[in-house]
Design a protein around this motif. Structure first.
Motif, PDB file in Angstrom:
ATOM      1  N   UNK A 196       0.823  -1.202   0.000  1.00  0.00           N
ATOM      2  CA  UNK A 196       0.000   0.000   0.000  1.00  0.00           C
ATOM      3  C   UNK A 196       0.865   1.262   0.000  1.00  0.00           C
ATOM      4  N   UNK A 197       1.956   1.220   0.776  1.00  0.00           N
ATOM      5  CA  UNK A 197       2.861   2.366   0.805  1.00  0.00           C
ATOM      6  C   UNK A 197       3.510   2.630  -0.538  1.00  0.00           C
ATOM      7  N   UNK A 198       3.949   1.552  -1.202  1.00  0.00           N
ATOM      8  CA  UNK A 198       4.609   1.708  -2.498  1.00  0.00           C
ATOM      9  C   UNK A 198       3.624   2.218  -3.552  1.00  0.00           C
ATOM     10  N   UNK A 199       2.425   1.659  -3.543  1.00  0.00           N
ATOM     11  CA  UNK A 199       1.412   2.119  -4.491  1.00  0.00           C
ATOM     12  C   UNK A 199       1.056   3.578  -4.214  1.00  0.00           C
ATOM     13  N   UNK A 200       1.059   3.964  -2.941  1.00  0.00           N
ATOM     14  CA  UNK A 200       0.829   5.363  -2.605  1.00  0.00           C
ATOM     15  C   UNK A 200       1.897   6.277  -3.176  1.00  0.00           C
ATOM     16  N   UNK A 201       3.158   5.833  -3.102  1.00  0.00           N
ATOM     17  CA  UNK A 201       4.260   6.614  -3.683  1.00  0.00           C
ATOM     18  C   UNK A 201       4.066   6.782  -5.195  1.00  0.00           C
ATOM     19  N   UNK A 202       3.735   5.685  -5.866  1.00  0.00           N
ATOM     20  CA  UNK A 202       3.516   5.758  -7.305  1.00  0.00           C
ATOM     21  C   UNK A 202       2.297   6.622  -7.642  1.00  0.00           C
ATOM     22  N   UNK A 214       1.178   9.212  -5.945  1.00  0.00           N
ATOM     23  CA  UNK A 214       1.540  10.621  -5.817  1.00  0.00           C
ATOM     24  C   UNK A 214       2.387  11.094  -6.998  1.00  0.00           C
ATOM     25  N   UNK A 215       3.259  10.214  -7.501  1.00  0.00           N
ATOM     26  CA  UNK A 215       4.061  10.595  -8.667  1.00  0.00           C
ATOM     27  C   UNK A 215       3.188  10.766  -9.902  1.00  0.00           C
ATOM     28  N   UNK A 216       2.084  10.007  -9.957  1.00  0.00           N
ATOM     29  CA  UNK A 216       1.176  10.104 -11.106  1.00  0.00           C
ATOM     30  C   UNK A 216       0.497  11.466 -11.169  1.00  0.00           C
ATOM     31  N   UNK A 217       0.378  12.138 -10.028  1.00  0.00           N
ATOM     32  CA  UNK A 217      -0.218  13.464 -10.026  1.00  0.00           C
ATOM     33  C   UNK A 217       0.667  14.480 -10.736  1.00  0.00           C
ATOM     34  N   UNK A 218       1.960  14.147 -10.873  1.00  0.00           N
ATOM     35  CA  UNK A 218       2.917  15.068 -11.477  1.00  0.00           C
ATOM     36  C   UNK A 218       2.981  14.909 -12.990  1.00  0.00           C
ATOM     37  N   UNK A 219       2.997  13.644 -13.461  1.00  0.00           N
ATOM     38  CA  UNK A 219       3.196  13.414 -14.906  1.00  0.00           C
ATOM     39  C   UNK A 219       2.076  12.615 -15.558  1.00  0.00           C
ATOM     40  N   UNK A 272       5.530   7.696 -15.371  1.00  0.00           N
ATOM     41  CA  UNK A 272       6.611   7.044 -14.632  1.00  0.00           C
ATOM     42  C   UNK A 272       6.099   5.825 -13.875  1.00  0.00           C
ATOM     43  N   UNK A 273       4.943   5.967 -13.217  1.00  0.00           N
ATOM     44  CA  UNK A 273       4.372   4.849 -12.459  1.00  0.00           C
ATOM     45  C   UNK A 273       4.054   3.678 -13.372  1.00  0.00           C
ATOM     46  N   UNK A 304      10.357  15.071 -12.937  1.00  0.00           N
ATOM     47  CA  UNK A 304       9.861  15.485 -11.619  1.00  0.00           C
ATOM     48  C   UNK A 304       9.190  14.321 -10.896  1.00  0.00           C
ATOM     49  N   UNK A 305       8.444  13.507 -11.649  1.00  0.00           N
ATOM     50  CA  UNK A 305       7.790  12.337 -11.054  1.00  0.00           C
ATOM     51  C   UNK A 305       8.821  11.325 -10.570  1.00  0.00           C
ATOM     52  N   UNK A 306       9.887  11.158 -11.332  1.00  0.00           N
ATOM     53  CA  UNK A 306      10.945  10.224 -10.954  1.00  0.00           C
ATOM     54  C   UNK A 306      11.627  10.670  -9.659  1.00  0.00           C
ATOM     55  N   UNK A 307      11.967  11.959  -9.566  1.00  0.00           N
ATOM     56  CA  UNK A 307      12.639  12.450  -8.360  1.00  0.00           C
ATOM     57  C   UNK A 307      11.706  12.464  -7.153  1.00  0.00           C
ATOM     58  N   UNK A 308      10.431  12.765  -7.394  1.00  0.00           N
ATOM     59  CA  UNK A 308       9.463  12.733  -6.301  1.00  0.00           C
ATOM     60  C   UNK A 308       9.323  11.317  -5.756  1.00  0.00           C
ATOM     61  N   UNK A 309       9.284  10.340  -6.656  1.00  0.00           N
ATOM     62  CA  UNK A 309       9.178   8.940  -6.231  1.00  0.00           C
ATOM     63  C   UNK A 309      10.381   8.540  -5.393  1.00  0.00           C
ATOM     64  N   UNK A 310      11.560   8.971  -5.812  1.00  0.00           N
ATOM     65  CA  UNK A 310      12.771   8.651  -5.062  1.00  0.00           C
ATOM     66  C   UNK A 310      12.730   9.276  -3.674  1.00  0.00           C
TER      67      UNK A 310
END
Length: 258
Positions: A106-112, A114-119, A123-124, A145-151
């Motif tokens: 769930x945490x990992x999917x949450x990270x992806x 949030x990155x989807x909101x950027x691009x 990236x997800x 930006x999505x890649x760096x946010x995910x990191x």
């Protein structure tokens, strides 16, 4: 069990210990890591729930590789069933490991997410589903930006789960407490983990550069294509071996790991 704060130089020791442990049983540990990767890949292609199941089993699989490293350290040969060590500690242990896996997924999917909101999810989708990466896509500011946010978001997630599977398995720490203690241990030893991360980054980048230069020197582009994948897999196996030593040094206990 109590938290142990180590000096920064201990991070380099973890790297060396992981590499040394790998070379004691290179074929066995390479095989186990390949089984680990193959299992995750096979699960991920199952329609609908496959990707979630693969993420859910990742904490247990990483614990299995830590347990295999411990076997090597004790002079034993790590058998394939060691990868399932997280599910061999009774009903409560199995349930805790599964709950931990659900939280991680769930945490990992949450990270992806949030990155989807950027691009818009490019990236997800590439990370979770796969596919070819076009240069035009890579150069898009939104994708970068999505890649760096995910990191940036994955770093705290990794701290939460770095020690949690081992704490749950070897010390019977409840799931939420194991996640809390894992975070505290990583933050308390951030200097050692910084050295640890930098050293592994240099090793991965240096190996890639060396293979590329050798390939260029001989004018054989196929050499890089053939050598990079096995080299990266071996280094990844060494990396997972080194995580065992980071756990061993961050927590002191009279408990004998089994």
């Amino acid at each position: 069990m109590k938290l142990n704060v180590v000096p920064a130089k201990t991070g380099s020791l973890w790297v060396r210990q992981g590499i040394r442990a790998f070379w004691k049983q290179p074929l066995a540990l390479s095989g186990l890591f390949f089984m680990f990767m193959a299992s995750m890949s096979i699960l991920s292609i199952v329609p609908v729930l496959g990707g979630f199941l693969a993420l859910m089993l990742l904490p247990a699989a990483s614990l299995g590789l830590m347990a295999a490293t411990r076997e090597v350290e004790l002079g034993k040969f790590p058998m394939p069933f060691i990868l399932a060590a997280g599910f061999t500690t009774g009903k409560d242990g199995k349930r805790n490991m599964l709950v931990l896996g659900v939280f991680y997924a769930l945490g990992f999917i949450g990270v992806m997410g949030l990155s989807a909101l950027v691009d818009g999810g490019d990236f997800a989708k590439l990370y979770l589903v796969g596919g070819s990466l076009e240069m035009d896509t890579l150069m898009k500011p939104e994708f970068q930006n999505a890649m760096w946010l995910s990191l940036m978001l994955y770093l705290p997630l990794s701290m939460v789960f770095w020690h949690a599977p081992a704490l749950t398995h070897w010390h019977a720490v409840p799931v939420v407490k194991s996640m809390f203690f894992s975070t505290v241990a990583c933050l308390s030893n951030w200097r050692a983990f910084l050295v640890f991360g930098l050293m592994w980054s240099f090793i991965f980048l240096g190996t890639t550069l060396a293979i590329t230069l050798i390939s260029g020197a001989f004018g054989d582009n196929d050499f890089a294509a053939m050598a990079l994948l096995p080299a990266m897999l071996m280094l990844a196996a060494m990396f997972f071996c080194s995580t065992y030593y980071s756990f061993k040094d961050c927590f002191t206990s009279d408990v004998i790991y089994a």
